[in-house]
Write a protein that holds these residues in place. Structure first.
Motif, PDB file in Angstrom:
ATOM      1  N   GLU A  44      -7.452   0.215 -10.977  1.00  0.00           N
ATOM      2  CA  GLU A  44      -8.220   1.084 -10.075  1.00  0.00           C
ATOM      3  C   GLU A  44      -8.998   0.246  -9.054  1.00  0.00           C
ATOM      4  O   GLU A  44      -9.160   0.653  -7.902  1.00  0.00           O
ATOM      5  N   LYS A  45      -9.492  -0.923  -9.484  1.00  0.00           N
ATOM      6  CA  LYS A  45     -10.225  -1.791  -8.553  1.00  0.00           C
ATOM      7  C   LYS A  45      -9.289  -2.389  -7.499  1.00  0.00           C
ATOM      8  O   LYS A  45      -9.650  -2.497  -6.331  1.00  0.00           O
TER       9      LYS A  45
ATOM     10  N   PHE B  95      -6.275  -5.925   0.505  1.00  0.00           N
ATOM     11  CA  PHE B  95      -5.065  -6.726   0.609  1.00  0.00           C
ATOM     12  C   PHE B  95      -4.100  -6.538  -0.564  1.00  0.00           C
ATOM     13  O   PHE B  95      -2.881  -6.449  -0.359  1.00  0.00           O
ATOM     14  N   PRO B  96      -4.584  -6.487  -1.831  1.00  0.00           N
ATOM     15  CA  PRO B  96      -3.630  -6.348  -2.952  1.00  0.00           C
ATOM     16  C   PRO B  96      -2.786  -5.085  -2.912  1.00  0.00           C
ATOM     17  O   PRO B  96      -1.740  -5.008  -3.581  1.00  0.00           O
ATOM     18  N   MET B  97      -3.205  -4.060  -2.148  1.00  0.00           N
ATOM     19  CA  MET B  97      -2.466  -2.799  -2.112  1.00  0.00           C
ATOM     20  C   MET B  97      -1.025  -2.980  -1.664  1.00  0.00           C
ATOM     21  O   MET B  97      -0.150  -2.190  -2.018  1.00  0.00           O
TER      22      MET B  97
ATOM     23  N   ALA C 153       2.812  -0.374 -18.665  1.00  0.00           N
ATOM     24  CA  ALA C 153       3.572  -1.601 -18.387  1.00  0.00           C
ATOM     25  C   ALA C 153       3.727  -1.821 -16.880  1.00  0.00           C
ATOM     26  O   ALA C 153       3.609  -2.953 -16.388  1.00  0.00           O
ATOM     27  N   ILE C 154       3.967  -0.729 -16.161  1.00  0.00           N
ATOM     28  CA  ILE C 154       4.113  -0.828 -14.704  1.00  0.00           C
ATOM     29  C   ILE C 154       2.790  -1.258 -14.074  1.00  0.00           C
ATOM     30  O   ILE C 154       2.741  -2.138 -13.193  1.00  0.00           O
ATOM     31  N   LYS C 155       1.700  -0.654 -14.522  1.00  0.00           N
ATOM     32  CA  LYS C 155       0.384  -0.988 -13.964  1.00  0.00           C
ATOM     33  C   LYS C 155       0.004  -2.443 -14.241  1.00  0.00           C
ATOM     34  O   LYS C 155      -0.590  -3.117 -13.396  1.00  0.00           O
TER      35      LYS C 155
END
Length: 551
Positions: free
Chosen positions: A135-136, A228-230, A67-69
């Motif tokens: 992971e991506k 950027f999404p990190m 759920a967190i992911k």
């Protein structure tokens, strides 16, 4: 002890309030309640992952990490969920698939909810894809965020936490350094590849430098998009920035293709200049402009489609408008297709002398709408291509030989033997001239005129231009005059005159005397040798002329 008791009471009240919300929503009654439950219980002020997992099918609820992911994937992709637009109908049917499913974002086909036994959950397909997507988006994972949990790192500047702001600045610095390195690498790499096939000139150097920078910018932008999404910024901000960077990437791709085409057309231009046909030199700029229009049109359509603009309806509207415009501008359309037919059929090329209807001149330029012709009065005539395509064109520029047809009139009192010597001499002049056609010519006593005996001369010159033709005519006519003077042939005048050959008190004649056939034959050999020397001398017009067939 009192302070601890207060904290416990506050937590208990919040838990009871959360439970009341859960009960009132009936978590899986419709897409709205399922999405709301998942997102609400993963907020910082209502963080209960166990409750957020109730939006999953029963067998997957124990995996709170999933759920967190999923929430991190939504944030990393910039998928801002507008709950006001999420359907609250238990019997909701997707209009595209006609199934009981709801897509949070149409661009993400793997993230959707589905109805199972009358209840709404995140689909099993979505949950199976979450680890792959996570992971991506986060190649280095998300645990490194725990390193910045100290209060100092949580200080906000412009609404962004300090550690995220510093991380973004570091990412930008790395991106700039990466761009500089890639620019140097591509400059050497592309320069070596192009130099093997095309001589690098100013026409090639400029687009080549632009291409190197564009490749560097494109890869730098993709690098920025990758990491950027990190930082898990606000979904709305992430969505805007991701779209801006993706549109910028598409824009750079269009510019890359544009510069590759420019280099390719430079190569085609050099190949075209080696060919005899000059029409392809005129065709290449038109094709290049057309290629640019097509590339930018496709690029803009792709960008509009990425921005969720209804491209199909837009193209339909443009098609209808284009049809109306075509009907209103029929002549322009006819001229455009006329230019295409000229380029395909190649009835003439640049520099050709053409004749059709009342127009006579040299072709200077073939455009999309009209052809520019330089007349022999040195004026410019613009002829619509539709008219040219439908007309009978006499291409004088494609002649291998240029015809010369004339009649020479000599006086009636010329002895027959001298006429034969004169005709023979003219034939020898034609054979000696370097640019005449030797396998086909005619020189004969042809008719009796009113005041002359007419000798027909019918011959051809191998002359590429009108100037060369005039020079060759000059040489032939000059040689005939020299021949006539030497053997005593007199040219007749088309007038009636009283010609007194000799007066009793005068001891001579005003015209050259007739000679005996033997003397005329001897003089013929003498004058032919003189004419041959003239053709080879600086006084002759033909010495600098190179025939079409070579030396």
């Amino acid at each position: 002890m009192r302070f601890r008791l207060i904290i416990v009471l506050v937590l208990a009240v919040q838990l009871l309030q959360g439970q009341n919300i859960i009960d009132s929503l009936s978590v899986n009654d419709n897409p709205y309640t399922a999405v709301y439950n998942h997102l609400f219980y993963l907020q910082s002020d209502s963080y209960i992952p166990e409750q957020a997992a109730f939006s999953f099918p029963e067998e997957l609820r124990a995996d709170t990490d999933l759920a967190i992911k999923l929430k991190q994937v939504l944030d990393g992709k910039g998928m801002f969920v507008d709950l006001n637009r999420v359907p609250k109908d238990n019997n909701y049917i997707d209009s595209t698939t006609l199934e009981s499913i709801y897509f949070i974002d149409r661009d993400e086909q793997f993230i959707y909810l589905e109805r199972i036994d009358g209840k709404w959950y995140y689909s099993r397909t979505t949950l199976s894809e979450v680890p792959v997507m996570h992971e991506k988006l986060y190649p280095f994972g998300t645990r490194f965020m725990t390193m910045f949990e100290a209060p100092t790192w949580q200080y906000r500047i412009l609404g962004i936490k300090l550690w995220k702001l510093l991380g973004l600045l570091l990412l930008l610095v790395i991106t700039v350094i990466l761009f500089s390195l890639l620019n140097l690498i591509f400059k050497k790499l592309l320069g070596g590849i192009v130099q093997k096939r095309i001589e690098v000139s100013e026409q090639v150097q400029t687009p080549l430098e632009k291409l190197s920078r564009l490749f560097g910018l494109l890869l730098a932008i993709r690098f920025l998009l990758y990491f950027f999404p990190m930082f898990q910024l606000d979904p709305r901000l992430t969505s805007v920035l991701l779209k801006a960077l993706n549109i910028l990437s598409i824009f750079f791709i269009i510019l890359v293709i544009q510069n590759i085409i420019r280099i390719f057309f430079v190569y085609l231009d050099r190949v075209a200049k080696k060919t005899e046909n000059t029409l392809d030199d005129q065709l290449l700029p038109v094709l290049m402009k057309l290629s640019m229009i097509i590339i930018w049109s496709l690029g803009i359509i792709y960008i509009l489609d990425y921005l969720d603009v209804n491209v199909t309806a837009l193209l339909a509207g443009i098609s209808i408008g284009g049809l109306a415009l075509a009907l209103a501008a029929q002549d322009t359309v006819k001229n455009f297709f006329g230019s295409i037919m000229i380029f395909l059929d190649k009835p003439f090329q640049i520099g050709d002398w053409i004749h059709f209807k009342d127009v006579d001149g040299t072709v200077e330029e073939v455009g999309v709408r009209s052809t520019r012709i330089r007349t022999f009065a040195n004026s410019i005539t613009y002829v619509p291509n539709a008219l040219l395509a439908d007309s009978i064109i006499d291409n004088m520029g494609l002649r291998i030989y240029r015809r010369f047809h004339t009649n020479i009139g000599i006086t009636y009192d010329t002895p027959p033997e001298i006429i034969n010597v004169f005709v023979k001499g003219i034939r020898e002049i034609i054979r000696m001239h370097p640019t005449t056609r030797k396998d086909y010519y005619e020189v004969h006593l042809n008719s009796f005129g009113d005041s002359s005996l007419n000798i027909i001369i019918y011959m051809f010159f191998e002359a590429p231009t009108w100037t060369d033709e005039l020079r060759a005519k000059h040489d032939i006519l000059y040689a005939i005059i020299k021949l006539a003077e030497k053997i005593g042939v007199r040219f007749a005048f088309p007038t009636q005159t009283l010609h007194i050959e000799e007066l009793p008190l005068q001891g001579g004649s005003n015209t050259p005397p007739y000679q005996s056939p033997e003397a005329g034959q001897n003089n013929l050999h003498e004058v032919l040798e003189e004419i041959q020397k003239y053709f080879k001398s600086d006084k002759g017009h033909t010495e600098k002329f190179k025939p079409l067939g070579g030396e």
